[in-house]
Design an enzyme around this catalytic site. Structure first.
Site, PDB file in Angstrom:
ATOM      1  N   ARG A  90      12.184   2.843   9.826  1.00 18.72           N
ATOM      2  CA  ARG A  90      11.161   3.593   8.940  1.00 18.72           C
ATOM      3  C   ARG A  90       9.732   2.699   8.968  1.00 18.72           C
ATOM      4  NH1 ARG A  90      13.570   3.135   3.114  1.00 18.72           N
ATOM      5  NH2 ARG A  90      14.054   0.813   3.149  1.00 18.72           N
ATOM      6  N   HIS A 143      -3.167  11.189 -17.842  1.00 22.93           N
ATOM      7  CA  HIS A 143      -4.154  10.431 -18.446  1.00 22.93           C
ATOM      8  C   HIS A 143      -4.473   8.942 -18.196  1.00 22.93           C
ATOM      9  CE1 HIS A 143      -5.935   8.540 -22.316  1.00 22.93           C
ATOM     10  NE2 HIS A 143      -6.611   9.485 -22.261  1.00 22.93           N
ATOM     11  N   LYS A 196      15.232   9.653   7.413  1.00 21.04           N
ATOM     12  CA  LYS A 196      16.378   8.804   8.018  1.00 21.04           C
ATOM     13  C   LYS A 196      16.750   9.291   9.116  1.00 21.04           C
ATOM     14  CE  LYS A 196      18.256   6.672   4.550  1.00 21.04           C
ATOM     15  NZ  LYS A 196      19.449   6.557   3.198  1.00 21.04           N
ATOM     16  N   GLY A 200      15.460   4.466  -3.861  1.00 19.34           N
ATOM     17  CA  GLY A 200      16.358   4.505  -4.987  1.00 19.34           C
ATOM     18  C   GLY A 200      16.802   5.691  -5.705  1.00 19.34           C
ATOM     19  N   SER A 247     -33.960  11.305  -1.161  1.00 21.51           N
ATOM     20  CA  SER A 247     -32.560  10.652  -1.766  1.00 21.51           C
ATOM     21  C   SER A 247     -31.992  11.424  -2.868  1.00 21.51           C
ATOM     22  CB  SER A 247     -33.050   9.395  -1.791  1.00 21.51           C
ATOM     23  OG  SER A 247     -31.544   8.744  -2.385  1.00 21.51           O
ATOM     24  N   ARG A 254      24.949   9.674   3.496  1.00 27.44           N
ATOM     25  CA  ARG A 254      23.523   8.893   3.330  1.00 27.44           C
ATOM     26  C   ARG A 254      22.435  10.293   3.025  1.00 27.44           C
ATOM     27  NH1 ARG A 254      22.297   4.927   8.089  1.00 27.44           N
ATOM     28  NH2 ARG A 254      21.327   3.782   6.321  1.00 27.44           N
ATOM     29  N   GLU A 270     -32.738  15.308  -7.699  1.00 25.08           N
ATOM     30  CA  GLU A 270     -31.573  14.826  -8.727  1.00 25.08           C
ATOM     31  C   GLU A 270     -31.547  16.168  -9.718  1.00 25.08           C
ATOM     32  OE1 GLU A 270     -32.171  11.291 -10.668  1.00 25.08           O
ATOM     33  OE2 GLU A 270     -34.327  11.406 -10.095  1.00 25.08           O
ATOM     34  N   MET A 275      18.146   8.725  -4.517  1.00 29.43           N
ATOM     35  CA  MET A 275      19.480   9.615  -4.098  1.00 29.43           C
ATOM     36  C   MET A 275      20.425   8.412  -3.600  1.00 29.43           C
ATOM     37  SD  MET A 275      17.738  12.934  -3.178  1.00 29.43           S
ATOM     38  CE  MET A 275      16.853  12.112  -1.688  1.00 29.43           C
ATOM     39  N   TYR A 332     -28.128   8.599   5.843  1.00 33.83           N
ATOM     40  CA  TYR A 332     -27.266   7.570   5.206  1.00 33.83           C
ATOM     41  C   TYR A 332     -26.657   7.778   3.956  1.00 33.83           C
ATOM     42  CZ  TYR A 332     -31.345   6.870   2.137  1.00 33.83           C
ATOM     43  OH  TYR A 332     -32.074   6.951   1.100  1.00 33.83           O
ATOM     44  N   ARG A 341     -37.928   2.694  -6.064  1.00 33.02           N
ATOM     45  CA  ARG A 341     -37.875   3.676  -6.873  1.00 33.02           C
ATOM     46  C   ARG A 341     -38.791   3.120  -8.140  1.00 33.02           C
ATOM     47  NH1 ARG A 341     -32.895   6.077 -10.101  1.00 33.02           N
ATOM     48  NH2 ARG A 341     -33.188   4.392 -11.302  1.00 33.02           N
ATOM     49  N   GLY A 346     -29.779  11.882  -5.906  1.00 32.79           N
ATOM     50  CA  GLY A 346     -29.587  11.185  -7.087  1.00 32.79           C
ATOM     51  C   GLY A 346     -28.299  12.005  -7.728  1.00 32.79           C
ATOM     52  N   THR A 347     -27.125  11.620  -7.320  1.00 33.14           N
ATOM     53  CA  THR A 347     -26.056  12.692  -7.614  1.00 33.14           C
ATOM     54  C   THR A 347     -25.577  12.700  -9.088  1.00 33.14           C
ATOM     55  OG1 THR A 347     -24.848  11.437  -6.454  1.00 33.14           O
ATOM     56  CG2 THR A 347     -25.509  13.445  -5.372  1.00 33.14           C
ATOM     57  N   ASN A 348     -25.702  11.654  -9.632  1.00 42.84           N
ATOM     58  CA  ASN A 348     -25.401  11.431 -10.875  1.00 42.84           C
ATOM     59  C   ASN A 348     -26.184  12.452 -11.885  1.00 42.84           C
ATOM     60  OD1 ASN A 348     -23.962  10.438 -12.959  1.00 42.84           O
ATOM     61  ND2 ASN A 348     -25.606   8.899 -13.606  1.00 42.84           N
ATOM     62  N   ASP A 349     -27.611  12.340 -12.000  1.00 44.01           N
ATOM     63  CA  ASP A 349     -28.203  13.243 -12.607  1.00 44.01           C
ATOM     64  C   ASP A 349     -28.159  14.636 -11.888  1.00 44.01           C
ATOM     65  OD1 ASP A 349     -29.661  12.211 -14.696  1.00 44.01           O
ATOM     66  OD2 ASP A 349     -30.715  11.069 -13.233  1.00 44.01           O
TER      67      ASP A 349
HETATM   68  P1  ADP Z   1      19.245   3.593   1.154  1.00 44.38           P
HETATM   69  O1  ADP Z   1      18.213   4.750   1.409  1.00 44.38           O
HETATM   70  O2  ADP Z   1      19.188   3.432  -0.348  1.00 44.38           O
HETATM   71  O3  ADP Z   1      18.860   2.358   1.871  1.00 44.38           O
HETATM   72  P2  ADP Z   1      21.338   4.015   3.035  1.00 44.38           P
HETATM   73  O4  ADP Z   1      21.742   5.074   3.392  1.00 44.38           O
HETATM   74  O5  ADP Z   1      20.367   3.258   3.875  1.00 44.38           O
HETATM   75  O6  ADP Z   1      20.445   3.981   1.434  1.00 44.38           O
HETATM   76  O7  ADP Z   1      22.419   3.096   2.989  1.00 44.38           O
HETATM   77  C1  ADP Z   1      22.812   1.935   1.886  1.00 44.38           C
HETATM   78  C2  ADP Z   1      23.238   0.689   2.558  1.00 44.38           C
HETATM   79  O8  ADP Z   1      24.488   1.034   3.360  1.00 44.38           O
HETATM   80  C3  ADP Z   1      22.237   0.050   3.686  1.00 44.38           C
HETATM   81  O9  ADP Z   1      22.258  -1.299   3.533  1.00 44.38           O
HETATM   82  C4  ADP Z   1      22.676   0.773   4.974  1.00 44.38           C
HETATM   83  O10 ADP Z   1      22.694  -0.126   5.958  1.00 44.38           O
HETATM   84  C5  ADP Z   1      24.217   0.609   4.731  1.00 44.38           C
HETATM   85  N1  ADP Z   1      25.076   1.560   5.533  1.00 44.38           N
HETATM   86  C6  ADP Z   1      24.828   2.955   5.399  1.00 44.38           C
HETATM   87  N2  ADP Z   1      25.282   3.561   6.441  1.00 44.38           N
HETATM   88  C7  ADP Z   1      26.266   2.503   6.872  1.00 44.38           C
HETATM   89  C8  ADP Z   1      27.268   2.576   8.025  1.00 44.38           C
HETATM   90  N3  ADP Z   1      27.653   3.717   8.550  1.00 44.38           N
HETATM   91  N4  ADP Z   1      27.871   1.670   8.394  1.00 44.38           N
HETATM   92  C9  ADP Z   1      27.322   0.304   7.899  1.00 44.38           C
HETATM   93  N5  ADP Z   1      26.482   0.352   6.768  1.00 44.38           N
HETATM   94  C10 ADP Z   1      25.731   1.172   6.450  1.00 44.38           C
HETATM   95 MG    MG Z   2      18.303   2.323   3.760  1.00 47.75          MG
HETATM   96 MG    MG Z   3     -31.427   9.642 -11.895  1.00 46.38          MG
END
Ligand code: ADP
Ligand code: MG
Ligand code: MG
Length: 907
Positions: A347, A469, A33, A112, A796, A103, A777, A114, A884, A632, A798-801
């Site tokens: 991003r 698993h 960011k 989601g 050729s 941020r 193989e 942090m 191939y 074969r 036969g990599t399974n065997d």
């Molecule tokens: P996340 O990574 O969860 O998207 P962000 O840091 O991007 O968190 O921010 C959460 C929300 O707050 C986003 O919608 C972002 O656009 C808004 N936001 C963050 N900083 C500012 C700012 N300086 N002014 C206005 N809106 C902001």
């Molecule tokens: Mg964001």
């Molecule tokens: Mg075979």
């Protein structure tokens, strides 16, 4: 002077210098960011002034057990001063207060995981200033309560429900349904109540010193790196724990300052189809989180064109600008404050496989990237998705906007699955037997659960990562799976799962998308994407230009061959003749041949089989006109064509009981005949019985012991070849001997084969150009390929065997047994039957190619095991200089791309 911990957005150059100019390292230092905000500022995109505290500071903070590294806080304050100068606002000043957001942002996006605190800098004093400045008391108190709420929740750990309860209460009291209807007074009282909650829960007053707010928020972001959610996510996603998070402090801009203000999110292209068209949602008079939180119904971005035309035009230009800069589709957040557009984040955008392919192809045409880049950008898995059912993008979008997307997890096994939730393996199996579609849901899976997983359409777990698993088993059996969905709370006792406030009970329908890792409530419509997709075709045709490895196919029937050709196959690397023997019209003759006591009986049975085989080969040759067809000779042990001993014993017991109760002489005679026949077969089965058939009488050993078998097959091949060749078809047969271990086996078979081929060609008066070769193989064959190459003009693998015999394990037993544990414990990095074991099996292959080509320079080398469709194995085959890879028709498009990747990456 202390180290530099803080970089203003306009100090990106210094950050680059600090890490030695390496771009990846810049992202590591400032987080995704922070880096992108600074980059946008550098290329002239409007970004609110701000700065980033580095991941190094975060790591130093965490390492010290919770104190800021020396000089960091001072630098943060200095940076704030710089922002004040730039904005003309002052932090904590009543006249023209500066507000900022705090941020989080790590090198890799952790959606989601942090948190963010907005509106830092508000207190009872600055609130007054803001009201004077904006004349909008409602807006200001809305902002203030948000600060108290976010600060309380993110920094002090007060559960959000405590705040939400109050909001619900106030709404009820005021008789309104949405927040937009709440008055200034209402927000003011909400703020007061929030502060009371804050005090009650934390035993502290809400800090009115903006610097304290900022300091605590910065610390909270640092600490969130080691929060349970974040740690679990990193474990599951395989992200290293020592990266740390950066903290970006950004001047607040407000989308909730009236109807000429707005906030939104957008993708610079359509993330489902890839169409070059901006796609997004926005809200007028709202703050950032409102759009994502789904509290208000958002508007389609196209509406902004008419509602805020100037801002939209600028936005469109910036979107193009960003794409030009990043050479990638972008996912952006923006806010318009009183008509002025600000970009808050960018991003690389997430996209479906179809979109990924189309965007890559389009960007080449638009001159943004090269063909090589486009080919490298698309993954083999994405090509694979064109061959699996997926959710209809429209249906998925509707589910998302309708609040039916439950959660996201790790996409560990591709494909879409719809079914009823089942929490237990036995029940999954039971329901599946009743014809129900089920999705097996578990906190995590164990070997005891495998039968349920097999019965299920898809697998969903709340814990575990890419090598859990569940993930391994799902991939092995091609079941769509999403694992590590940490927001899923499974209550095995009550047979239900909860995601946020949604409860899903056993038997409820859900839909999981193993391609992207999404979980939806209800049944989503699926569709098979089109392999004829024009963008995919274009991309694969570029891949064909770059690859040097041929891509052939394994096909036993003309319809398979036709499909493979359509997918781009350039030859048949393996036609298994025994598959033809299992068809019901042929099996009796095969059994007769096996049961024959006298040579004459045997040759009669073989004669009866001949026309069938001839027809099969003729069909293949016709389809593959002008291309190589490697046939074969028979490979499996003969007992496979007879009933099993267990079945025979049971049938015999049955017959004998019926015999005891039979009254009429005629019936007795009939039953006796049957008994004798079964006994005869049983005797033969017993005589054919081997303790370990995999290592027994099979492959070339059969041809040595029963040369008539080889002769019949060779005759069928050459009769077919002569026949279609007369029709004008360009026939290129290559005859392959399976399971060779000693060169003498080859010598013997070759004599038999050449003699018969000669006879047929003379009979028909046609000359056929053919090759004679062998599979490699067995380790001994690989180690003696120099001797073998004297007699074989192609080999050729036969990599399974070869894998079974190199490791000394039987595949079926191992995969059902200890192999999963070996992978879970990291003893084996991959399943060697999925990906060629480079160090062992790969080394044998290398020796074979080198030794073989030393004797016969043009020796054609290929691979026909299932590994031929595995991207990592394909890369190895490229390195070994094979001619191939041959894989199942459905893997051909993937192999074309993977072979191009191998060639491009090696350059
Ligand atoms: P996340 O990574 O969860 O998207 P962000 O840091 O991007 O968190 O921010 C959460 C929300 O707050 C986003 O919608 C972002 O656009 C808004 N936001 C963050 N900083 C500012 C700012 N300086 N002014 C206005 N809106 C902001
Ligand atoms: Mg964001
Ligand atoms: Mg075979």
């Amino acid at each position: 002077m202390s180290e530099k911990w803080v970089y203003l957005f306009n100090e990106l150059d210094q950050a680059e210098k600090h890490v030695g100019g390496d771009w990846e390292a810049v992202r590591g230092l400032l987080g995704g960011k922070g880096t992108n905000l600074a980059e946008m500022a550098r290329i002239g995109v409007p970004v609110p002034p701000g700065f980033t505290v580095t991941t190094e500071a975060c790591n130093a903070y965490l390492a010290s057990g919770g104190s800021f590294p020396e000089g960091m806080w001072e630098q943060e304050k200095e940076a704030l001063t710089a922002i004040q100068a730039e904005t003309g606002k002052t932090f904590g000043n009543r006249e023209n207060p500066l507000l900022v957001s705090c941020r989080s942002g790590a090198k890799f996006s952790m959606p989601g995981m942090m948190d963010t605190v907005l509106n830092i800098g508000l207190n009872d004093e600055t609130v007054k200033g803001m009201i004077e400045l904006t004349g909008d008391e409602r807006f200001v108190y809305d902002a203030y309560r948000r600060l108290v709420q976010m600060f309380g929740n993110v920094v002090m750990g007060v559960p959000d429900e405590a705040f939400e309860e109050i909001l619900t209460e106030v709404r009820k009291k005021q008789g309104v349904r949405t927040d937009t209807e709440l008055t200034a007074d209402a927000w003011k009282s909400v703020t007061e109540k929030f502060k009371e909650i804050f005090k009650r829960r934390t035993k502290l007053d809400f800090p009115d010193d903006p610097y304290v707010q900022l300091k605590l928020a910065t610390e909270a972001v640092f600490k969130s790196w080691n929060g349970k959610r974040a740690v679990d996510y990193r474990n599951a996603a395989g992200i290293s724990h020592d990266l740390g998070t950066a903290v970006s402090i950004v001047t607040m801009v407000f989308g909730n300052m009236g109807e000429d203000s707005a906030t939104g999110v957008a993708m610079t292209r359509n993330g489902s189809t890839g169409e070059n068209q901006i796609e997004g949602d926005y809200l007028t008079n709202a703050q950032g989180e409102d759009v994502v939180a789904g509290i208000r119904l958002t508007k389609d971005l196209t509406q902004m064109k008419t509602e805020l035309p100037k801002a939209y035009a600028e936005f469109e230009q910036i979107a193009r600008r960003l794409e030009k800069h990043y050479h990638e589709m972008q996912d952006v957040e923006f806010t318009i404050e009183k008509g002025k557009l600000w970009m808050l984040q960018t991003r690389d955008g997430k996209r479906t496989a179809q979109a990924a392919v189309r965007i890559a192809a389009d960007m080449v045409e638009e001159g943004l990237i090269t063909r090589e880049e486009a080919v490298l950008r698309v993954t083999p898995e994405q090509v694979d998705f064109f061959l699996h059912p997926q959710f209809d993008p429209e249906a998925a979008k509707m589910a998302r906007t309708g609040g039916n997307m439950l959660a996201e997890g790790l996409n560990v096994s591709p494909g879409a699955a719809v079914g009823m939730v089942v929490f237990e393996a036995d029940l999954a199996e039971e329901w599946a037997k009743e014809g129900k579609q089920v999705i097996m849901v578990r906190p995590e899976t164990k070997p005891d659960d495998v039968h349920g997983m097999l019965a299920a359409r898809g697998i969903l777990t709340s814990r575990g990562g890419r090598t859990s698993h569940a993930a391994l088993v799902a991939r092995q059996f091609g079941k769509p799976a999403v694992v590590g969905v940490s927001s899923l709370e499974i209550d095995m006792g009550r047979r239900q799962m909860a995601v946020k406030d949604k409860i899903i009970k056993e038997g409820d329908w859900i839909s999981i998308d193993g391609t992207v890792g999404e979980v939806y409530a209800g049944k989503l419509a699926t569709m098979i994407p089109d392999i004829k997709d024009p963008w995919l075709r274009k991309l694969l045709s570029w891949a064909d230009e770059f690859r040097t490895l041929g891509v052939w196919t394994n096909a036993d029937y003309p319809h398979d061959a036709r499909r493979a050709l359509e997918y781009g196959a350039e030859g048949i690397g393996l036609c298994r003749t025994e598959h033809m023997f299992f068809q019901s019209d042929r099996l009796p003759h095969v059994q007769k041949m096996i049961m024959a006591d006298l040579p004459i009986e045997r040759s009669e049975a073989l004669k009866a089989l001949l026309p069938f085989q001839r027809e099969d080969f003729a069909g293949l040759f016709q389809v593959m006109n002008g291309l190589t067809v490697i046939i074969r000779l028979i490979d499996p042990p003969l007992h496979e064509f007879l009933p099993s001993q267990v079945d025979l014993l049971r049938d015999l017991a049955d017959l004998k009981i019926r015999l005891q109760h039979a009254g009429k002489l005629k019936k007795i005679d009939e039953l006796l005949g049957k008994v004798r026949n079964k006994e005869r077969i049983l005797k033969r089965v017993e005589s054919l019985h081997e303790a370990n058939p995999m290592l027994g009488l099979r492959g070339v050993r059969l041809g040595i012991l029963i040369p008539e078998l080889t002769i019949m097959q060779v005759r069928a091949i050459f009769e077919a070849a002569c026949m279609v060749s007369k029709e004008g078809v360009d026939v290129r047969p290559e005859i392959m001997i399976p399971l060779t271990t000693h060169v003498n086996e080859l010598k013997k078979q070759r004599e038999v084969l050449e003699a018969e081929a000669m006879i047929v060609m003379e009979e028909r008066g046609v000359e056929i150009n053919y090759k004679f070769g062998t599979m490699i193989e067995l380790p001994r064959a690989a180690l003696t390929t120099d001797q073998i190459a004297e007699y074989a003009s192609f080999i050729s693998f036969g990599t399974n065997d070869l894998t079974q015999t190199t490791f000394g394990i039987s595949r079926d037993d191992a995969e059902a047994g200890f192999l999963i544990e070996y992978m879970e414990n990291g003893i084996l990095p991959d399943n060697p039957f999925d990906t060629i074991d480079r160090d062992g099996v790969g080394e044998l292959m290398k020796i074979a190619v080198e030794k073989g080509r030393a004797v016969r320079p043009g020796l054609e080398c290929g691979i026909c095991g299932e590994h031929g469709g595995d991207p990592q194995s394909i890369a190895l085959c490229h390195e070994l200089g094979l001619n191939y890879v041959s894989c199942s028709p459905f893997r051909v498009p993937i192999a074309r791309l993977a072979a191009a990747h191998a060639a491009l990456r090696k350059k």
